[in-house]
Design an enzyme around this catalytic site. Structure first.
Site, PDB file in Angstrom:
ATOM      1  N   TYR A   1      -8.476   4.932   5.720  1.00 24.67           N
ATOM      2  CA  TYR A   1      -7.869   4.298   6.893  1.00 24.67           C
ATOM      3  C   TYR A   1      -7.842   5.200   8.123  1.00 24.67           C
ATOM      4  CZ  TYR A   1      -6.527   1.012   3.318  1.00 24.67           C
ATOM      5  OH  TYR A   1      -6.575   0.122   2.279  1.00 24.67           O
TER       6      TYR A   1
ATOM      7  N   SER B   1       0.834  -1.201   0.000  1.00 22.45           N
ATOM      8  CA  SER B   1       0.000   0.000   0.000  1.00 22.45           C
ATOM      9  C   SER B   1       0.869   1.252   0.000  1.00 22.45           C
ATOM     10  CB  SER B   1      -0.912   0.017   1.230  1.00 22.45           C
ATOM     11  OG  SER B   1      -1.806  -1.075   1.224  1.00 22.45           O
TER      12      SER B   1
ATOM     13  N   GLY C   1      -2.992  -0.558  -3.963  1.00 23.90           N
ATOM     14  CA  GLY C   1      -1.837  -0.016  -3.260  1.00 23.90           C
ATOM     15  C   GLY C   1      -1.303   1.270  -3.833  1.00 23.90           C
TER      16      GLY C   1
ATOM     17  N   TYR D   1       2.030   3.422  11.729  1.00 30.66           N
ATOM     18  CA  TYR D   1       2.987   3.345  10.631  1.00 30.66           C
ATOM     19  C   TYR D   1       3.996   4.491  10.602  1.00 30.66           C
ATOM     20  CZ  TYR D   1      -1.067   0.685   8.875  1.00 30.66           C
ATOM     21  OH  TYR D   1      -2.133  -0.168   8.736  1.00 30.66           O
TER      22      TYR D   1
ATOM     23  N   PRO E   1      -8.017  -0.295  -6.253  1.00 32.00           N
ATOM     24  CA  PRO E   1      -7.656   0.950  -5.557  1.00 32.00           C
ATOM     25  C   PRO E   1      -8.643   1.259  -4.436  1.00 32.00           C
ATOM     26  CG  PRO E   1      -8.753   1.461  -7.609  1.00 32.00           C
ATOM     27  CD  PRO E   1      -8.573  -0.037  -7.584  1.00 32.00           C
ATOM     28  N   GLY E   2      -8.142   1.755  -3.326  1.00 34.18           N
ATOM     29  CA  GLY E   2      -9.002   2.201  -2.233  1.00 34.18           C
ATOM     30  C   GLY E   2      -8.588   3.584  -1.792  1.00 34.18           C
TER      31      GLY E   2
ATOM     32  N   CYS F   1      -4.115   9.520  26.303  1.00 29.76           N
ATOM     33  CA  CYS F   1      -3.053   9.317  27.288  1.00 29.76           C
ATOM     34  C   CYS F   1      -1.957   8.425  26.729  1.00 29.76           C
ATOM     35  CB  CYS F   1      -3.627   8.732  28.582  1.00 29.76           C
ATOM     36  SG  CYS F   1      -4.666   9.910  29.462  1.00 29.76           S
ATOM     37  N   GLU F   2      -1.338   8.874  25.644  1.00 33.49           N
ATOM     38  CA  GLU F   2      -0.233   8.192  24.995  1.00 33.49           C
ATOM     39  C   GLU F   2       0.712   9.250  24.443  1.00 33.49           C
ATOM     40  OE1 GLU F   2       0.334   4.944  24.644  1.00 33.49           O
ATOM     41  OE2 GLU F   2      -1.588   4.127  25.351  1.00 33.49           O
TER      42      GLU F   2
ATOM     43  N   ARG G   1      -3.104   6.097  11.996  1.00 33.63           N
ATOM     44  CA  ARG G   1      -2.009   5.830  11.058  1.00 33.63           C
ATOM     45  C   ARG G   1      -0.638   6.347  11.532  1.00 33.63           C
ATOM     46  NH1 ARG G   1      -1.597   7.603   6.469  1.00 33.63           N
ATOM     47  NH2 ARG G   1      -0.622   5.726   5.603  1.00 33.63           N
TER      48      ARG G   1
END
Length: 479
Positions: free
Chosen positions: A418, A236, A272, A361, A315-316, A388-389, A357
């Site tokens: 996404y 992707s 992708g 990633y 395709p997306g 809280c991260e 994302r």
């Protein structure tokens, strides 16, 4: 004169001449600033959108989705016609799926690709004809396969020998026939994040070539299954066509061997195709993608003396990604002084619950003030969420106007793919609404969650006041 680049900024991020500009290709075509400096998308202002629908808010530009769907359909149709064959383009529903989006893409000539029972039911609820649906997934349950066969899904992409046996048993029991493709791993390693590369050998999807030959032989032994061909997806967010050309060449070798034992009318080369998330991203134009990939397949078939099969693509992100823009409200800002310089942290009212994302990633995004045009020189900021991260980062590096302040609206483009589909309720934060914009009008296509929605799922809550002032109690059958 522009200020020097901040030493904390990555090499690819340059200081903009105007921290209010909208980089072409990153934003929907309808995104403009009006005379007052407010961002307008689909003819609707950011402030009005948030007043009406709340914040955070995911916007989806309907004409942008439709035009990109149509462009993919037409580009591949033209490219395959040049070589005497045809094409199928499937919209990859995992990028973002709702009944509205399914209707838009099918009206523009696309089919729909799903990978779970839930996605299948959304497509069916949208009125997508079952024969225009492809069903993916490495672990389809028996009930999912039964449902797919029952409604007449056009193609099931098989991913294991176990799945082949499951399908064989279902078609025998129901006296039906099911078209299938075999997902194969071409061994081409896409130049993308490791978690997005899906054609290398050590991962959960598909068959290695020797195993695929055994799978094909077994499918051809089962009366209820019809082998249409092969499927391969290399990853992707890929730029260029080199990976697609090499993968197609390798898959054609297997395609040729399998043709010796029966016809293989279809070859699916997956999707992708990448989009621009920042101004430095340079995705390949759709027409060039289609022409070069199809030319490569045709050349490979000519060398082998075999006909060019019908070609399919999925395709997306490339259809829905650029159509999406997320609006946030800024809550706090904070300057953090480091040895290498000062970074301004800008906290917004969403974060990794509506855009996972960057955390998953390390994905890069852009941002711009949306409720007005900012003033002062550009400053380096990091846009972060409310969770809280410490890894709750929305935009890791960006230059924004110096005078941004609490209460301003911030827009993050290229969030159509996404983001909503990966959204969660982490920290019990409700998921935002998805609103379609077109020609100055808005339409809610996915309702935003409320605190009451969250409380309603907690089976331990009885007899307490809910957030809207009502009372919560046990269901009728539980009293």
């Amino acid at each position: 004169m522009l200020p020097p680049a901040d030493s904390l900024a990555p090499d690819w991020l340059s200081v903009p001449e105007d921290a209010n500009d909208l980089a072409p290709g990153v934003w929907p075509a309808s995104a403009v600033r009006d005379d007052a400096g407010e961002l307008r998308i689909g003819g609707v202002g950011a402030a009005e959108l948030v007043r009406t629908h709340g914040s955070p808010l995911l916007l989806l530009d309907e004409p942008e989705v439709r035009s990109r769907a149509r462009a993919f359909h037409d580009a591949f149709a033209a490219a395959t016609a040049e070589h005497g064959t045809t094409s199928r383009v499937y919209y990859a529903g995992k990028a973002f799926l709702s009944t509205a989006v399914a209707q838009w893409v099918t009206e523009e000539g696309l089919n729909v690709d799903v990978c779970t029972r839930g996605e299948l039911e959304v497509a069916l609820a949208a009125g997508v004809q079952p024969h225009r649906i492809g069903f993916h997934g490495n672990n389809k349950s028996v009930s999912e396969l039964e449902r797919a066969v029952e409604v007449g899904v056009g193609t099931i992409i098989v991913d294991s020998l176990i799945e082949i046996e499951r399908l064989g048993a279902i078609t025998a029991r129901t006296r039906s026939q099911q078209n299938v493709l075999i997902r194969v791993n071409s061994g081409v390693h896409a130049e993308t994040h490791d978690f997005l590369a899906t054609a290398h050998e050590d991962q959960k999807f598909g068959f290695a070539f020797p195993d695929a030959e055994a799978a094909a032989a077994r499918i051809r032994e089962i009366d209820g299954l019809r082998l249409l061909g092969l499927h391969c997806h290399i990853g992707s967010q890929i730029f260029g066509v080199a990976g697609f050309r090499e993968s197609a060449s390798r898959v054609l070798e297997l395609h040729e061997r399998l043709r010796a034992d029966g016809d293989l009318p279809l070859l699916n080369l997956g999707g992708g195709f990448g989009i621009a998330y920042t101004r430095v991203d340079d995705p390949t134009p759709i027409e060039d993608l289609a022409r070069e990939i199809v030319d490569a397949v045709a050349s490979g078939c000519a060398v082998r003396g075999i006909p060019v099969p019908e070609l399919a693509f999925e395709p997306g992100r490339a259809i829905v990604g650029t159509a999406g823009v997320t609006l946030y409200e800024i809550g706090t800002t904070k300057d953090v002084v480091l040895d290498a310089g000062t970074r301004r942290y800008v906290s917004v009212d969403g974060g990794m619950s509506d855009n996972a994302r960057p955390a998953l990633y390390g994905a890069q995004f852009s941002a711009r003030l949306a409720s007005r045009a900012g003033g002062g020189g550009p400053v380096l900021v990091r846009v972060v969420g409310k969770h809280c991260e410490s890894g709750d980062i929305v935009v890791e590096h960006e230059y924004l106007p110096e005078d941004l302040a609490p209460g301003d609206l911030l827009a993050v483009p290229a969030t159509g793919a996404y983001c909503a589909s990966l959204a969660s309720n982490y920290n019990h934060v409700p998921r935002p609404a998805v609103v379609a914009v077109s020609g100055g009008a808005t339409r809610v296509i996915v309702r935003g969650e409320t605190i009451d929605d969250l409380l309603a799922r907690d089976a331990g809550i009885t007899g307490i006041r809910t957030a809207d002032g009502g009372a919560s109690g046990p269901a009728e059958g539980e009293r």
